[in-house]
Design an enzyme around this catalytic site. Structure first.
Site, PDB file in Angstrom:
ATOM      1  N   LYS A 220      -0.593   3.141 -12.501  1.00  0.00           N
ATOM      2  CA  LYS A 220      -1.421   3.098 -11.294  1.00  0.00           C
ATOM      3  C   LYS A 220      -2.150   1.766 -11.166  1.00  0.00           C
ATOM      4  O   LYS A 220      -2.294   1.229 -10.063  1.00  0.00           O
ATOM      5  CB  LYS A 220      -2.415   4.250 -11.313  1.00  0.00           C
ATOM      6  CG  LYS A 220      -1.784   5.625 -11.114  1.00  0.00           C
ATOM      7  CD  LYS A 220      -2.850   6.699 -10.979  1.00  0.00           C
ATOM      8  CE  LYS A 220      -2.236   8.047 -10.672  1.00  0.00           C
ATOM      9  NZ  LYS A 220      -3.274   9.093 -10.473  1.00  0.00           N
TER      10      LYS A 220
ATOM     11  N   HIS B  60      -3.069  10.336 -19.077  1.00  0.00           N
ATOM     12  CA  HIS B  60      -2.250   9.628 -20.055  1.00  0.00           C
ATOM     13  C   HIS B  60      -2.465   8.138 -19.846  1.00  0.00           C
ATOM     14  O   HIS B  60      -2.459   7.662 -18.710  1.00  0.00           O
ATOM     15  CB  HIS B  60      -0.770   9.985 -19.887  1.00  0.00           C
ATOM     16  CG  HIS B  60       0.082   9.542 -21.032  1.00  0.00           C
ATOM     17  ND1 HIS B  60       0.461   8.227 -21.222  1.00  0.00           N
ATOM     18  CD2 HIS B  60       0.612  10.245 -22.082  1.00  0.00           C
ATOM     19  CE1 HIS B  60       1.198   8.129 -22.309  1.00  0.00           C
ATOM     20  NE2 HIS B  60       1.303   9.340 -22.854  1.00  0.00           N
TER      21      HIS B  60
ATOM     22  N   GLU C   8       0.831  -1.208   0.000  1.00  0.00           N
ATOM     23  CA  GLU C   8       0.000   0.000   0.000  1.00  0.00           C
ATOM     24  C   GLU C   8       0.870   1.264   0.000  1.00  0.00           C
ATOM     25  O   GLU C   8       0.571   2.233  -0.719  1.00  0.00           O
ATOM     26  CB  GLU C   8      -0.913  -0.010   1.222  1.00  0.00           C
ATOM     27  CG  GLU C   8      -1.966   1.088   1.222  1.00  0.00           C
ATOM     28  CD  GLU C   8      -2.956   0.951   0.085  1.00  0.00           C
ATOM     29  OE1 GLU C   8      -3.083   1.926  -0.693  1.00  0.00           O
ATOM     30  OE2 GLU C   8      -3.587  -0.115  -0.047  1.00  0.00           O
TER      31      GLU C   8
END
Length: 232
Positions: free
Chosen positions: A90, A83, A65
């Site tokens: 991510k 983008h 995390e």
């Protein structure tokens, strides 16, 4: 600026953890779950090996995390505009957190399952055969197979469409485990009915085609049945 000493580095690390906990609600959820797990460890008086598994699982999730948050911050700094590659970065970082959570859940199951279910075999609880291990392994194997097959499918998204239906594979794997583990006719029938209804809902909502649901159900049934036949 680079920290000038050991104490400054330590303070920077603490500040990073506090900032992440302050801004990321997922980390706060993980911390609450960790508190509950630690209380359960005290309540059940787990062994040293079991406690090691629990702590390692918690640290693994916290590490993932924190790393995920760091990657998100860097990506937002480099690419404030949308983008597709920033999104991929991510998504992959979030996938690392998901994998860590799954691993932590399996380790938690290994450490605490013997306190909820009767032991299979004799000896130290952690060294004995964990109850329900075939059902857990079957679901994990089915899930991995679905992921591998979906990587070859150009259609749909991970949780919406595509070949095969992961929901059908998962639900029919659970239903097959209930049937082959001798859970009883009534419970097996109820679990099977739930698997059929869940799969039918995927077709009704036009998320999957009938063929995609059928293939997913076959993967769940055949894979789980083979594992039970060879390793039961």
């Amino acid at each position: 600026m680079k920290p000038t000493g050991l104490w400054a580095s330590f303070n920077c690390a603490i500040e990073g953890i506090l900032w992440t906990a302050r801004t990321q609600r997922h980390l706060r959820y993980h911390l609450l779950v960790a508190v509950a797990v630690l209380v359960a460890a005290l309540l059940f008086r787990v062994s040293s090996l079991e406690f090691i598994l629990l702590v390692f699982g918690m640290v693994l999730v916290f590490f993932a995390e924190l790393l995920n948050t760091a990657i998100e911050v860097v990506v937002d700094m480099i690419s404030p505009e949308y983008h597709p590659m920033a999104r991929r970065a991510k998504d992959v970082a979030a996938g690392a957190v998901l994998m860590a959570c799954i691993g932590a859940a399996v380790m938690g199951y290994l450490a605490l399952s013997n306190y909820f279910f009767p032991l299979e075999g004799e000896g130290v609880p952690l060294l004995a055969r964990p109850p329900g291990n075939l059902a857990v392994v079957s679901v994990l194997v089915v899930t991995i197979l679905v992921v591998l097959i979906k990587t070859r499918s150009p259609q749909g998204s991970p949780l919406h469409g595509g070949m095969p239906s992961g929901h059908a594979a998962f639900s029919f794997s659970v239903a097959t485990s209930a049937i082959m583990s001798g859970a009883g006719y009534l419970l097996s029938l109820l679990v099977l009915a739930m698997a059929v209804m869940l799969s039918q809902s995927r077709v009704f909502l036009k998320i999957h085609s009938f063929i995609e649901v059928l293939v997913g159900a076959l993967i769940g049934v055949v894979t789980t049945a083979l594992l039970y036949l060879f390793f039961s």
